[in-house]
Design a protein around this motif. Structure first.
Motif, PDB file in Angstrom:
ATOM      1  N   TYR A  20       0.777  -1.226   0.169  1.00  0.00           N
ATOM      2  CA  TYR A  20      -0.291  -0.179  -0.009  1.00  0.00           C
ATOM      3  C   TYR A  20       0.974   1.456   0.092  1.00  0.00           C
ATOM      4  O   TYR A  20       0.517   2.148  -0.736  1.00  0.00           O
ATOM      5  N   GLN A  21       1.903   1.392   0.923  1.00  0.00           N
ATOM      6  CA  GLN A  21       2.804   2.539   1.189  1.00  0.00           C
ATOM      7  C   GLN A  21       3.453   2.778  -0.237  1.00  0.00           C
ATOM      8  O   GLN A  21       3.752   3.768  -0.634  1.00  0.00           O
ATOM      9  N   ALA A  22       4.069   1.606  -0.775  1.00  0.00           N
ATOM     10  CA  ALA A  22       4.812   1.766  -1.958  1.00  0.00           C
ATOM     11  C   ALA A  22       4.021   2.312  -3.199  1.00  0.00           C
ATOM     12  O   ALA A  22       4.636   3.055  -3.949  1.00  0.00           O
ATOM     13  N   LEU A  23       2.711   1.934  -3.238  1.00  0.00           N
ATOM     14  CA  LEU A  23       1.925   2.475  -4.195  1.00  0.00           C
ATOM     15  C   LEU A  23       1.502   3.782  -3.936  1.00  0.00           C
ATOM     16  O   LEU A  23       1.439   4.782  -4.861  1.00  0.00           O
ATOM     17  N   GLN A  24       1.431   3.982  -2.645  1.00  0.00           N
ATOM     18  CA  GLN A  24       1.047   5.718  -2.382  1.00  0.00           C
ATOM     19  C   GLN A  24       2.315   6.642  -2.528  1.00  0.00           C
ATOM     20  O   GLN A  24       2.017   7.454  -3.090  1.00  0.00           O
ATOM     21  N   VAL A  25       3.445   6.084  -2.260  1.00  0.00           N
ATOM     22  CA  VAL A  25       4.531   7.151  -2.538  1.00  0.00           C
ATOM     23  C   VAL A  25       5.134   6.838  -3.739  1.00  0.00           C
ATOM     24  O   VAL A  25       6.040   7.584  -4.268  1.00  0.00           O
ATOM     25  N   GLY A  26       4.697   6.032  -4.593  1.00  0.00           N
ATOM     26  CA  GLY A  26       5.240   6.045  -6.051  1.00  0.00           C
ATOM     27  C   GLY A  26       6.243   5.164  -6.238  1.00  0.00           C
ATOM     28  O   GLY A  26       6.908   5.309  -7.368  1.00  0.00           O
ATOM     29  N   THR A  27       6.638   4.228  -5.312  1.00  0.00           N
ATOM     30  CA  THR A  27       7.826   3.423  -5.719  1.00  0.00           C
ATOM     31  C   THR A  27       7.818   2.424  -6.421  1.00  0.00           C
ATOM     32  O   THR A  27       8.381   1.980  -7.157  1.00  0.00           O
ATOM     33  N   ILE A  28       6.524   1.918  -6.380  1.00  0.00           N
ATOM     34  CA  ILE A  28       6.013   1.241  -7.442  1.00  0.00           C
ATOM     35  C   ILE A  28       4.560   1.749  -8.240  1.00  0.00           C
ATOM     36  O   ILE A  28       4.026   2.688  -7.639  1.00  0.00           O
ATOM     37  N   ASP A  29       4.477   1.357  -9.454  1.00  0.00           N
ATOM     38  CA  ASP A  29       3.216   2.003 -10.287  1.00  0.00           C
ATOM     39  C   ASP A  29       1.994   1.041 -10.082  1.00  0.00           C
ATOM     40  O   ASP A  29       0.915   1.426 -10.689  1.00  0.00           O
ATOM     41  N   GLY A  30       2.209  -0.229 -10.019  1.00  0.00           N
ATOM     42  CA  GLY A  30       1.091  -1.259 -10.242  1.00  0.00           C
ATOM     43  C   GLY A  30       1.455  -2.446  -9.402  1.00  0.00           C
ATOM     44  O   GLY A  30       2.556  -2.669  -8.477  1.00  0.00           O
ATOM     45  N   GLN A  31       0.314  -3.295  -9.321  1.00  0.00           N
ATOM     46  CA  GLN A  31       0.643  -4.700  -8.560  1.00  0.00           C
ATOM     47  C   GLN A  31      -0.489  -5.577  -9.287  1.00  0.00           C
ATOM     48  O   GLN A  31      -1.377  -5.112  -9.884  1.00  0.00           O
ATOM     49  N   ASP A  32      -0.406  -6.874  -8.561  1.00  0.00           N
ATOM     50  CA  ASP A  32      -1.939  -7.532  -9.245  1.00  0.00           C
ATOM     51  C   ASP A  32      -2.030  -8.495  -7.896  1.00  0.00           C
ATOM     52  O   ASP A  32      -1.386  -8.919  -7.296  1.00  0.00           O
ATOM     53  N   ASN A  33      -3.489  -8.464  -7.851  1.00  0.00           N
ATOM     54  CA  ASN A  33      -3.922  -9.208  -6.847  1.00  0.00           C
ATOM     55  C   ASN A  33      -5.249  -9.767  -6.960  1.00  0.00           C
ATOM     56  O   ASN A  33      -5.965  -9.133  -8.127  1.00  0.00           O
ATOM     57  N   THR A  34      -5.932 -10.282  -6.059  1.00  0.00           N
ATOM     58  CA  THR A  34      -7.474 -10.458  -6.323  1.00  0.00           C
ATOM     59  C   THR A  34      -8.448  -9.567  -5.803  1.00  0.00           C
ATOM     60  O   THR A  34      -7.732  -8.581  -5.238  1.00  0.00           O
ATOM     61  N   TRP A  35      -9.479  -9.688  -6.150  1.00  0.00           N
ATOM     62  CA  TRP A  35     -10.340  -8.521  -5.662  1.00  0.00           C
ATOM     63  C   TRP A  35     -10.416  -8.316  -4.014  1.00  0.00           C
ATOM     64  O   TRP A  35     -10.664  -7.259  -3.712  1.00  0.00           O
ATOM     65  N   SER A  36     -10.627  -9.774  -3.592  1.00  0.00           N
ATOM     66  CA  SER A  36     -10.536  -9.555  -2.063  1.00  0.00           C
ATOM     67  C   SER A  36      -9.306  -9.010  -1.524  1.00  0.00           C
ATOM     68  O   SER A  36      -9.522  -7.924  -0.520  1.00  0.00           O
ATOM     69  N   ASN A  37      -8.107  -9.046  -2.029  1.00  0.00           N
ATOM     70  CA  ASN A  37      -6.804  -8.215  -1.419  1.00  0.00           C
ATOM     71  C   ASN A  37      -7.061  -6.737  -1.717  1.00  0.00           C
ATOM     72  O   ASN A  37      -6.595  -5.884  -1.359  1.00  0.00           O
ATOM     73  N   ILE A  38      -7.454  -6.615  -3.025  1.00  0.00           N
ATOM     74  CA  ILE A  38      -7.594  -5.127  -3.675  1.00  0.00           C
ATOM     75  C   ILE A  38      -8.403  -4.277  -2.814  1.00  0.00           C
ATOM     76  O   ILE A  38      -7.988  -3.043  -2.482  1.00  0.00           O
ATOM     77  N   TYR A  39      -9.532  -5.007  -2.425  1.00  0.00           N
ATOM     78  CA  TYR A  39     -10.589  -4.130  -1.848  1.00  0.00           C
ATOM     79  C   TYR A  39     -10.200  -4.231  -0.109  1.00  0.00           C
ATOM     80  O   TYR A  39     -10.092  -3.017   0.324  1.00  0.00           O
ATOM     81  N   ASN A  40      -9.507  -5.194   0.370  1.00  0.00           N
ATOM     82  CA  ASN A  40      -9.492  -5.250   1.859  1.00  0.00           C
ATOM     83  C   ASN A  40      -8.374  -4.402   1.887  1.00  0.00           C
ATOM     84  O   ASN A  40      -8.105  -4.045   3.298  1.00  0.00           O
ATOM     85  N   GLU A  41      -7.064  -4.333   1.259  1.00  0.00           N
ATOM     86  CA  GLU A  41      -5.742  -3.679   1.669  1.00  0.00           C
ATOM     87  C   GLU A  41      -5.988  -2.165   1.009  1.00  0.00           C
ATOM     88  O   GLU A  41      -5.144  -1.345   1.234  1.00  0.00           O
TER      89      GLU A  41
END
Ligand code: LMR
Length: 334
Positions: free
Chosen positions: A200-221
């Motif tokens: 979450y933090q890496a996406l927030q600060v832009g160290t990474i641009d994307g990720q892949d995960n299930t709907w469950s993890n994309i929603y709960n995280e």
């Protein structure tokens, strides 16, 4: 009777009593199962762990106590495999993509577009080849109690991903898997292995641009909060092995072990339905609040992703084993 013999008699009674207490204590010993995992409680894995705890409480009369530590409260997945091997925790359910340093066999689950749907996954894990994979870590002191599915994964990023060239140069967080790394390299993107708790933090600060995960993890995280787009690709599976420390399990009294075995079977039978429902529900929640974030692909676009990722298969097929790959492919036939 002399005072001396009376005292001896009393001591005898006392020590018999003590012995009795000790042996009662030995038979009534309480067993504690520390169960560590990294996701939220309201996810397929979180709910399966809770169901296990609940059934144990109902049926084992306090003889076994389960302590669940969700959301990486206790440790990361990486640490939990070590801790499990040392019996510092007794159970965990780490993603199948994170066993790379222990075995190559479980890489089967990371082959892109291997399974058409979750029903195929259910069929595969029940084949002899699938069941055999539960035992591949027994020499490390880890015993598989079952496969727990989460779901198929989606790609999220801050730029729209419609066709594979859109992924070029995108920095994607991936799990600890060489197959996943090769798959993202095949897209000319920039994969980075990162612990789940840091995404979450890496996406927030832009160290990474994307990720892949299930709907469950994309929603709960709440990854959707820090991602502009989610492309519905269903390109890989996210699933777990429910692991117990082998020595701990075999050290349990037979009557406890057989009751636990029944509970294990019950939890394993329940999780697929829970997982499918949770993922559908979490997708619907994201769609409702952020309809513009979700990108649905045409069959032609989806086929392009399949073709772009497919070369990865040839690189890993041999170390996985052809008969296992074939059994997984056959599971796509209902
Ligand atoms: C991930 O790291 O993305 C997943 O393994 C997390 C999980 O346990 O579902």
């Amino acid at each position: 009777m002399s005072r001396y013999s009376k005292t001896l008699g009393l001591l005898g009674i006392l020590s018999l009593g003590l012995l009795g207490a000790c042996s009662d204590q030995a038979t009534e010993r309480q067993y504690v199962i520390k169960f560590s995992h990294v996701v939220a409680a309201n996810t397929p894995k979180g709910l399966a762990a809770e169901l296990f705890k609940e059934l144990v409480e109902q049926r084992l009369n306090g003889r076994v106590v389960t302590e669940i530590y969700p959301s990486g409260q206790l440790m990361s997945d990486d640490d939990s495999l070590e801790a499990l091997a040392f019996n510092e925790i007794q159970m965990t359910a780490v993603s199948l993509s994170k066993y790379n340093r222990f075995t190559k066999k479980l890489q089967i689950f990371d082959l892109p577009f291997l399974f058409n749907d979750m029903e195929a996954v259910g069929r595969f894990v029940n084949t002899p080849e699938g069941q055999n994979l539960l035992t591949v870590l027994e020499d490390k002191g880890l015993m598989g109690l079952g496969f727990w599915p989460n779901g198929l994964k989606q790609l999220s990023a801050n730029s729209p991903l419609l066709v594979p060239p859109d992924a070029k140069g995108v920095k994607f967080r991936i799990q600890e898997s060489d197959v996943l790394e090769a798959q993202f390299l095949a897209l000319d993107s920039n994969p980075q292995k990162l612990a789940f708790g840091e995404v979450y933090q890496a996406l927030q600060v832009g160290t990474i641009d994307g990720q892949d995960n299930t709907w469950s993890n994309i929603y709960n995280e709440r990854f959707y909060e820090v991602q502009e787009y989610i492309t519905e690709t269903n390109h890989n599976l996210l699933a777990y092995i429910w692991m117990v420390n082998t020595e701990f399990w075999h050290g349990l009294p037979p009557e406890i072990q057989s009751e636990l075995r029944l509970i294990v079977d019950e939890v394993n039978a329940a999780i697929m339905t829970m997982a499918v429902e949770l993922n559908a529900g979490d997708r619907a929640k994201i769609l409702q609040d952020h309809p513009d974030k979700i990108i649905s692909l045409t069959p032609e676009q989806l086929e392009q992703w399949r073709v772009a990722m497919r070369p990865v298969w040839d690189r890993f097929r041999e170390e996985i084993g052809e008969e296992v790959v074939q059994a997984a492919l056959d599971s796509n036939k209902p």
